[in-house]
Design an enzyme around this catalytic site. Structure first.
Site, PDB file in Angstrom:
ATOM      1  N   GLY A   1       0.824  -1.215   0.000  1.00 50.22           N
ATOM      2  CA  GLY A   1       0.000   0.000   0.000  1.00 50.22           C
ATOM      3  C   GLY A   1       0.852   1.256   0.000  1.00 50.22           C
ATOM      4  CB  ALA A   2       4.455   1.804  -0.744  1.00 47.54           C
TER       5      ALA A   2
ATOM      6  CB  SER B   1     -11.115  -0.586   9.490  1.00 55.63           C
ATOM      7  OG  SER B   1     -12.173   0.353   9.471  1.00 55.63           O
TER       8      SER B   1
ATOM      9  CG  ASN C   1     -17.907   0.772  14.147  1.00 55.29           C
ATOM     10  OD1 ASN C   1     -17.858   0.161  13.095  1.00 55.29           O
ATOM     11  ND2 ASN C   1     -17.667   2.075  14.218  1.00 55.29           N
TER      12      ASN C   1
ATOM     13  CE1 TYR D   1     -11.684  -1.399   4.423  1.00 54.23           C
ATOM     14  CE2 TYR D   1     -13.120  -0.505   6.119  1.00 54.23           C
ATOM     15  CZ  TYR D   1     -11.886  -0.549   5.493  1.00 54.23           C
ATOM     16  OH  TYR D   1     -10.855   0.248   5.936  1.00 54.23           O
ATOM     17  CB  ALA D   2     -17.582  -4.342   8.522  1.00 55.85           C
TER      18      ALA D   2
ATOM     19  CE  LYS E   1      -9.235  -2.966   6.286  1.00 57.00           C
ATOM     20  NZ  LYS E   1      -7.792  -2.985   6.033  1.00 57.00           N
TER      21      LYS E   1
HETATM   22  N1  LIG Z   1      -8.422   6.068   5.061  1.00 51.33           N
HETATM   23  C1  LIG Z   1      -9.252   5.612   5.984  1.00 51.33           C
HETATM   24  O1  LIG Z   1     -10.221   6.279   6.376  1.00 51.33           O
HETATM   25  C2  LIG Z   1      -9.014   4.268   6.608  1.00 51.33           C
HETATM   26  C3  LIG Z   1      -9.727   3.943   7.775  1.00 51.33           C
HETATM   27  C4  LIG Z   1      -9.517   2.704   8.370  1.00 51.33           C
HETATM   28  C5  LIG Z   1      -8.618   1.804   7.808  1.00 51.33           C
HETATM   29  N2  LIG Z   1      -7.954   2.162   6.668  1.00 51.33           N
HETATM   30  C6  LIG Z   1      -7.048   1.169   6.108  1.00 51.33           C
HETATM   31  O2  LIG Z   1      -5.770   1.752   5.934  1.00 51.33           O
HETATM   32  C7  LIG Z   1      -5.073   1.051   4.908  1.00 51.33           C
HETATM   33  C8  LIG Z   1      -4.419   2.065   3.995  1.00 51.33           C
HETATM   34  O3  LIG Z   1      -5.450   2.827   3.376  1.00 51.33           O
HETATM   35  P1  LIG Z   1      -5.246   4.349   2.916  1.00 51.33           P
HETATM   36  O4  LIG Z   1      -6.134   5.163   3.756  1.00 51.33           O
HETATM   37  O5  LIG Z   1      -3.815   4.669   2.819  1.00 51.33           O
HETATM   38  O6  LIG Z   1      -5.942   4.252   1.494  1.00 51.33           O
HETATM   39  P2  LIG Z   1      -5.433   4.550   0.010  1.00 51.33           P
HETATM   40  O7  LIG Z   1      -4.693   5.839  -0.022  1.00 51.33           O
HETATM   41  O8  LIG Z   1      -6.631   4.353  -0.844  1.00 51.33           O
HETATM   42  O9  LIG Z   1      -4.381   3.374  -0.269  1.00 51.33           O
HETATM   43  C9  LIG Z   1      -4.773   2.041  -0.481  1.00 51.33           C
HETATM   44  C10 LIG Z   1      -3.562   1.271  -0.887  1.00 51.33           C
HETATM   45  O10 LIG Z   1      -3.909  -0.104  -1.050  1.00 51.33           O
HETATM   46  C11 LIG Z   1      -3.329  -0.575  -2.247  1.00 51.33           C
HETATM   47  N3  LIG Z   1      -4.087  -1.705  -2.779  1.00 51.33           N
HETATM   48  C12 LIG Z   1      -5.423  -1.818  -2.922  1.00 51.33           C
HETATM   49  N4  LIG Z   1      -5.746  -2.991  -3.454  1.00 51.33           N
HETATM   50  C13 LIG Z   1      -4.566  -3.658  -3.651  1.00 51.33           C
HETATM   51  C14 LIG Z   1      -4.224  -4.927  -4.161  1.00 51.33           C
HETATM   52  N5  LIG Z   1      -5.164  -5.792  -4.591  1.00 51.33           N
HETATM   53  N6  LIG Z   1      -2.920  -5.282  -4.213  1.00 51.33           N
HETATM   54  C15 LIG Z   1      -1.958  -4.423  -3.788  1.00 51.33           C
HETATM   55  N7  LIG Z   1      -2.216  -3.207  -3.298  1.00 51.33           N
HETATM   56  C16 LIG Z   1      -3.511  -2.836  -3.225  1.00 51.33           C
HETATM   57  C17 LIG Z   1      -3.360   0.619  -3.164  1.00 51.33           C
HETATM   58  O11 LIG Z   1      -2.449   0.404  -4.212  1.00 51.33           O
HETATM   59  P3  LIG Z   1      -2.652   1.045  -5.678  1.00 51.33           P
HETATM   60  O12 LIG Z   1      -3.225   2.423  -5.455  1.00 51.33           O
HETATM   61  O13 LIG Z   1      -1.249   1.071  -6.210  1.00 51.33           O
HETATM   62  O14 LIG Z   1      -3.585   0.187  -6.406  1.00 51.33           O
HETATM   63  C18 LIG Z   1      -2.960   1.727  -2.224  1.00 51.33           C
HETATM   64  O15 LIG Z   1      -1.553   1.785  -2.088  1.00 51.33           O
HETATM   65  C19 LIG Z   1      -6.110   0.142   4.241  1.00 51.33           C
HETATM   66  O16 LIG Z   1      -5.932  -1.178   4.677  1.00 51.33           O
HETATM   67  C20 LIG Z   1      -7.431   0.697   4.731  1.00 51.33           C
HETATM   68  O17 LIG Z   1      -8.453  -0.275   4.760  1.00 51.33           O
HETATM   69  C21 LIG Z   1      -8.116   3.361   6.069  1.00 51.33           C
END
Ligand SMILES: NC(=O)c1ccc[n+]([C@@H]2O[C@H](COP(=O)([O-])OP(=O)(O)OC[C@H]3O[C@@H](n4cnc5c(N)ncnc54)[C@H](OP(=O)(O)O)[C@@H]3O)[C@@H](O)[C@H]2O)c1
Length: 247
Positions: A19-20, A138, A143, A153-154, A157
């Protein structure tokens, strides 16, 4: 640890981050570099980081052959992994009765099965005292979430929390710690899908009245990887601005 106020001294260490290309994963890469680590930075899109200590790899985290190949390339370049940080994830959407089986599988595979694949194939490189894994949950996993992110998703996680507990026990004799970070809403591209009204509704549910930042989440990851957390394994770090309080 360099001194007692350093969050993470990662000189000579190797971090593997999924997720970089996303908000939280990118912040983790920057903090690992600042802490002195070398980093394997992975995403499906190209990773934008030209630091010579970064090995950039394209990785679809649900594809076992790609996962195996990524760790082979990591072994060839660095020989080991000290920190496995799995931030890749995706939301679903809509009510359960409107969700297709294909969409269910895509979300569960992306969030949960990917963690199984990454941990399984990272294990030979991680297997030594001092290694740490951080998964990403998450508040939805605690919740129950809502139609904004959907049932898959819920559910995925929540399952990651138990995968964390399972592996924390199984891998403790190896000296590998496993923890999970569970953010509430974080100001990253993942929230771009929400309307202004939905943002207002979400913020109104947060006792602190603010979204977390990607840097706050990355700071939690650094702590969980650090010597400060040497006695912590199987734990779930709640960064939800007070949204989740009753676990
Ligand atoms: N933002 C929030 O509100 C929030 C809240 C709770 C939990 N989270 C969790 O935090 C984590 C990071 O999310 P973020 O907020 O940084 O979101 P983000 O900016 O949308 O980043 C998501 C990342 O996941 C990668 N990804 C998605 N599907 C993939 C796959 N099949 N294989 C490899 N990489 C994949 C994307 O890669 P590409 O873009 O290169 O495809 C991107 O780097 C996630 O697990 C998310 O569920 C986020």
């Amino acid at each position: 640890m360099a001194d007692k106020t350093t969050l993470l001294d990662a000189a000579g260490k190797v971090a593997f981050v999924t997720g970089a290309t996303g908000g939280i994963g990118n912040a983790c890469v920057a903090m690992f570099l600042a802490a002195g680590a070398s980093v394997v930075a992975t995403g499906r899109r190209a990773v934008a980081n030209d630091d010579p200590r970064v090995l950039k790899l394209a990785l679809e985290a649900t594809d076992e052959a790609q996962v195996i190949d990524a760790f082979a390339k990591t072994k060839a370049r660095f020989g080991t992994i000290d920190y496995l940080v799995h931030m890749a994830g995706m939301v679903g959407k809509g009510r359960l009765n409107e969700m297709s089986l294909a969409d269910w599988h895509t979300v569960v595979d992306t969030n949960l099965t990917s963690a199984f694949l990454l941990m399984k194939h990272a294990y030979p490189l991680l297997r030594k005292p001092g290694s740490a894994v951080v998964l990403c949950g998450s508040s939805n996993g605690a919740n129950g979430g809502s139609y904004l992110s959907g049932a898959a998703y819920a559910t995925s996680k929540a399952a990651l929390v138990n995968l964390t507990r399972y592996t924390a026990k199984e891998w403790a004799p190896d000296g590998i710690r496993v923890n999970i970070l569970s953010p509430g809403p974080v100001d990253t591209p993942m929230l771009d899908r929400l309307s202004e009204t939905q943002h207002d509704g979400l913020k109104a549910q947060l006792p602190l009245g603010k979204y977390a930042t990607a840097d706050e989440c990355a700071g939690g990851v650094m702590f969980l990887c650090s010597a400060h957390a040497a006695s912590m394994t199987g734990t779930n770090m709640n960064i939800s601005s007070g949204l989740v309080l009753d676990r």
